[in-house]
Design a protein around this motif. Structure first.
Motif, mmCIF file in Angstrom:
data_model
loop_
_atom_site.group_PDB
_atom_site.id
_atom_site.type_symbol
_atom_site.label_atom_id
_atom_site.label_comp_id
_atom_site.label_asym_id
_atom_site.label_seq_id
_atom_site.Cartn_x
_atom_site.Cartn_y
_atom_site.Cartn_z
ATOM 1 N N PRO A 1 2.217 39.322 102.450
ATOM 2 C CA PRO A 1 1.256 39.154 101.355
ATOM 3 C C PRO A 1 1.431 40.203 100.247
ATOM 4 C CG PRO A 1 0.160 38.929 103.470
ATOM 5 C CD PRO A 1 1.556 39.407 103.757
ATOM 6 N N LEU A 2 1.445 39.718 99.011
ATOM 7 C CA LEU A 2 1.641 40.570 97.831
ATOM 8 C C LEU A 2 0.520 40.262 96.846
ATOM 9 C CD1 LEU A 2 3.308 42.354 95.844
ATOM 10 C CD2 LEU A 2 4.703 40.339 95.345
ATOM 11 N N PHE A 3 -0.163 41.301 96.391
ATOM 12 C CA PHE A 3 -1.336 41.117 95.533
ATOM 13 C C PHE A 3 -1.194 41.975 94.281
ATOM 14 C CE2 PHE A 3 -6.261 41.698 95.374
ATOM 15 C CZ PHE A 3 -6.391 40.617 94.508
ATOM 16 N N GLY A 4 -1.019 41.324 93.134
ATOM 17 C CA GLY A 4 -0.951 42.046 91.866
ATOM 18 C C GLY A 4 -2.329 42.128 91.232
ATOM 19 N N ILE A 5 -2.669 43.299 90.722
ATOM 20 C CA ILE A 5 -3.982 43.481 90.103
ATOM 21 C C ILE A 5 -3.813 43.828 88.628
ATOM 22 C CG2 ILE A 5 -6.076 44.907 90.063
ATOM 23 C CD1 ILE A 5 -5.812 45.232 93.090
ATOM 24 N N CYS A 6 -4.507 43.081 87.769
ATOM 25 C CA CYS A 6 -4.505 43.303 86.322
ATOM 26 C C CYS A 6 -3.077 43.221 85.775
ATOM 27 C CB CYS A 6 -5.209 44.618 85.962
ATOM 28 S SG CYS A 6 -5.715 44.670 84.228
ATOM 29 N N LEU A 7 -2.545 44.315 85.219
ATOM 30 C CA LEU A 7 -1.165 44.266 84.744
ATOM 31 C C LEU A 7 -0.227 43.898 85.894
ATOM 32 C CD1 LEU A 7 1.029 44.786 82.575
ATOM 33 C CD2 LEU A 7 1.045 47.173 83.328
ATOM 34 N N GLY A 8 -0.552 44.356 87.086
ATOM 35 C CA GLY A 8 0.259 44.033 88.270
ATOM 36 C C GLY A 8 0.364 42.534 88.501
ATOM 37 N N MET A 9 -0.712 41.806 88.224
ATOM 38 C CA MET A 9 -0.658 40.348 88.324
ATOM 39 C C MET A 9 0.253 39.773 87.237
ATOM 40 S SD MET A 9 -3.593 37.471 87.573
ATOM 41 C CE MET A 9 -3.047 36.598 86.100
ATOM 42 N N GLN A 10 0.129 40.310 86.017
ATOM 43 C CA GLN A 10 0.959 39.798 84.919
ATOM 44 C C GLN A 10 2.447 40.001 85.201
ATOM 45 O OE1 GLN A 10 -0.486 41.612 81.303
ATOM 46 N NE2 GLN A 10 -2.468 40.586 81.410
ATOM 47 N N LEU A 11 2.771 41.115 85.862
ATOM 48 C CA LEU A 11 4.176 41.422 86.155
ATOM 49 C C LEU A 11 4.806 40.380 87.084
ATOM 50 C CD1 LEU A 11 3.861 45.284 86.770
ATOM 51 C CD2 LEU A 11 4.812 44.181 84.745
ATOM 52 N N LEU A 12 3.976 39.656 87.838
ATOM 53 C CA LEU A 12 4.500 38.645 88.760
ATOM 54 C C LEU A 12 5.088 37.449 88.017
ATOM 55 C CD1 LEU A 12 1.481 38.526 91.284
ATOM 56 C CD2 LEU A 12 3.624 39.813 91.552
ATOM 57 N N PHE A 13 4.722 37.300 86.736
ATOM 58 C CA PHE A 13 5.133 36.118 85.971
ATOM 59 C C PHE A 13 6.485 36.344 85.278
ATOM 60 C CE2 PHE A 13 0.831 35.266 86.992
ATOM 61 C CZ PHE A 13 0.741 33.879 87.059
ATOM 62 N N GLY A 14 6.923 35.310 84.547
ATOM 63 C CA GLY A 14 8.280 35.304 84.019
ATOM 64 C C GLY A 14 8.544 36.279 82.895
ATOM 65 N N SER A 15 7.601 36.354 81.940
ATOM 66 C CA SER A 15 7.867 37.205 80.783
ATOM 67 C C SER A 15 6.566 37.551 80.081
ATOM 68 C CB SER A 15 8.798 36.490 79.803
ATOM 69 O OG SER A 15 8.158 35.325 79.313
ATOM 70 N N SER A 16 6.657 38.515 79.168
ATOM 71 C CA SER A 16 5.477 38.933 78.415
ATOM 72 C C SER A 16 5.831 39.161 76.961
ATOM 73 C CB SER A 16 4.915 40.228 79.001
ATOM 74 O OG SER A 16 3.912 40.749 78.153
ATOM 75 N N GLN A 17 4.841 38.901 76.101
ATOM 76 C CA GLN A 17 5.028 39.153 74.659
ATOM 77 C C GLN A 17 4.421 40.485 74.250
ATOM 78 O OE1 GLN A 17 3.159 35.887 72.637
ATOM 79 N NE2 GLN A 17 4.677 34.397 73.306
ATOM 80 N N GLU A 18 4.075 41.335 75.199
ATOM 81 C CA GLU A 18 3.434 42.602 74.858
ATOM 82 C C GLU A 18 4.462 43.565 74.272
ATOM 83 O OE1 GLU A 18 1.285 44.423 78.076
ATOM 84 O OE2 GLU A 18 0.643 46.117 76.845
ATOM 85 N N HIS A 19 4.282 43.954 73.014
ATOM 86 C CA HIS A 19 5.214 44.841 72.293
ATOM 87 C C HIS A 19 6.661 44.345 72.441
ATOM 88 C CE1 HIS A 19 1.735 47.319 71.974
ATOM 89 N NE2 HIS A 19 1.775 47.745 73.225
ATOM 90 N N GLY A 20 6.940 43.174 71.907
ATOM 91 C CA GLY A 20 8.285 42.612 72.039
ATOM 92 C C GLY A 20 8.306 41.630 73.180
ATOM 93 N N ARG A 21 9.473 41.290 73.662
ATOM 94 C CA ARG A 21 9.534 40.348 74.770
ATOM 95 C C ARG A 21 10.172 41.030 75.967
ATOM 96 N NH1 ARG A 21 9.219 34.798 75.746
ATOM 97 N NH2 ARG A 21 10.611 34.169 77.421
#
Lengths: 220, 257
Positions: free
Chosen positions: A82-102
């Motif tokens: 079991p792996l549990f991401g919290i807040c930014l940790g949850m976002q990191l589980l996904f493919g990509s982010s547009q936060e300050h660039g890509r």
């Protein structure tokens, strides 16, 4: 024992205290060598992994990479732990982010992290009610309308809505609040700061971890 | 839907919560911060703010021990302020268990501190506290520092916009004139700042009755309302305030049966 991954920023007091309030022991893992030592051979007592995170997406990925923790996370996801991401940790589980660039994320769940539009107050900060959209052991005893504490300026646009277990409505946006696919789970809000409702979720995650450990021991 | 927050504030002096009338006047003992934190968390407080009121003037950081003890007893967010003058101070308070760190005088003296702290720890944990007082000469609300003793000549709206750009995730806005009066919040001040920035604004100073919370969260456009003595001396309760807000159509986090 729950492993909390922290490659840098270090504000983990809330998370460790949250788990201790629900009776779980934690260990902080700041680099791959520490992890290897913990899971070596027959003495592996790590029942589950928590990925917290504050700060910016790109910095967090950089630090995870520098600490050698990205292969660790991939391995954890693959082996069913079991792996549990919290807040930014949850976002990191996904493919990509547009936060300050890509920036590329871990890609364990399908979706992209995007910023709230400027016509809304950002960050989305405070207590928001949850709409539980799927039954899941992580959300046991969590009801539609229960309040949890959010603080974030970016949110996940999930490519596959099936992985959204609970959502919160902020303005016109349906923000994925709890996500999960197999053993990869996440919460956009802070369960460790969300009063009794949050503690229920932490408790449920610990129960999932114990179940996995029991199952693994039975196989061995 | 995002709810409006009700935030009890602890002014801490020598390890005790004190209640004060006006920025400069007498203080009375209001209890032990750890005990009060437990009581308020259980009573439905949405966050806690802990301000070490003598830290800044004594040139030291908020007492870590108190922060650690309060943080360990609460399962809701905790903001800590008092004497924060460097990025290391911010880190130290975060490590002690604060979720957000508030800066006031030091942000005015060294605005880059706001930027550095936001960059390093995230905007969500950087709160800039602004003490505002109507300055008749300026014809505007002036930013005050050092616990309201010293005027800066800066107008509050420009300063609020500037700290938002620097990376403040929230503004804690105190009306110097209203603080301790229990006559109600300064609605004009609060509304003008809330309209000028896009980050959440916590209104502070002047709460005396449950109706004051309603007006500042509606007419005053505040996202959260902070109060100290009105709760410490049980003149109203968090539940009573929230029941009043709920009844009048304001969305609140309702945890009661």
């Amino acid at each position: 024992m729950i492993a909390i991954l922290d490659p840098g920023v270090g504000n983990l007091q809330s998370v460790t205290k949250g788990f201790s309030r629900v009776g779980a022991e934690t260990v902080v893992v700041d680099q791959a060598a520490v992890w290897r030592d913990l899971v070596q051979g027959s003495k592996d007592e790590i029942e589950g992994v928590v990925l917290p995170g504050v700060g910016a997406f790109g910095d967090a990925m950089f630090q995870l990479r520098a600490a050698g923790l990205i292969p660790v996370l991939r391995q954890v996801a693959r082996e069913g732990r079991p792996l549990f991401g919290i807040c930014l940790g949850m976002q990191l589980l996904f493919g990509s982010s547009q936060e300050h660039g890509r920036h590329m994320g871990l890609g364990l769940l399908p979706g992209e992290v995007v910023r709230f539009k400027d016509d809304m107050k950002v960050p989305h900060m405070g207590w928001n009610d949850l709409d539980v959209v799927r039954t899941h052991p992580l959300l046991r005893d969590v009801k539609v309308g229960d309040y949890v504490y959010f603080v974030h300026s970016y949110y996940v646009e999930a490519t596959n809505r099936d992985c959204v277990l609970a959502a919160a409505t902020y303005g016109s946006v349906s923000v994925p609040g709890v996500v999960g696919q197999g053993n990869v789970l996440g919460a956009q809000f802070h369960p460790e700061k969300s009063g009794e409702v949050g503690e229920r979720i932490l408790h449920n995650f610990v129960a999932l971890c114990r179940a996995w450990q029991t199952q693994r021991e039975a196989v061995q | 839907m995002l709810t409006k927050r009700i935030i009890p504030c602890f002014d801490v002096l020598d390890g005790r919560v004190v209640k004060h009338v006006g920025f400069l006047n007498d203080r009375r003992d209001a209890g032990d911060p750890v005990e009060l934190a437990k009581i308020y968390s259980g009573a439905g407080a949405d966050e806690l703010v802990l301000l070490d009121i003598s830290a800044s003037s004594e040139g030291r950081l908020a007492t870590r021990r108190v922060v650690e003890e309060v943080a360990s007893q609460t399962n809701i967010p905790l903001t800590v302020g008092g004497g924060v003058s460097s990025v290391e101070d911010v880190r130290s308070l975060l490590l002690a268990g604060a979720d957000k760190v508030s800066m006031n005088t030091s942000a005015v003296r060294n605005p880059s501190l706001v930027k550095e702290a936001a960059h390093r720890f995230g905007e969500q944990c950087v709160v800039v506290a602004i003490d505002a007082n109507l300055n008749p000469t300026m014809g505007e609300y002036e930013v005050m520092i050092q616990g309201g003793k010293v005027g800066t000549g800066m107008d509050v709206i420009s300063w609020a916009r500037r700290v938002e750009k620097l990376g403040a995730g929230e503004i804690l806005l105190t009306s110097f004139r209203q603080d301790g009066t229990r006559d109600g919040y300064d609605l004009i001040l609060t509304r003008s700042v809330a309209n000028a920035v896009n980050v959440p604004v916590i209104a502070s100073g002047g709460a005396g009755r449950k109706e004051h919370f309603y007006t500042v969260l509606t007419e005053g456009k505040a996202d959260a309302a902070l109060a100290a003595s009105v709760f410490h001396f049980a003149e109203t309760s968090i539940r009573e305030v929230k029941a009043h807000l709920k009844q009048r159509g304001v969305s609140v986090r309702w945890i009661y049966q």
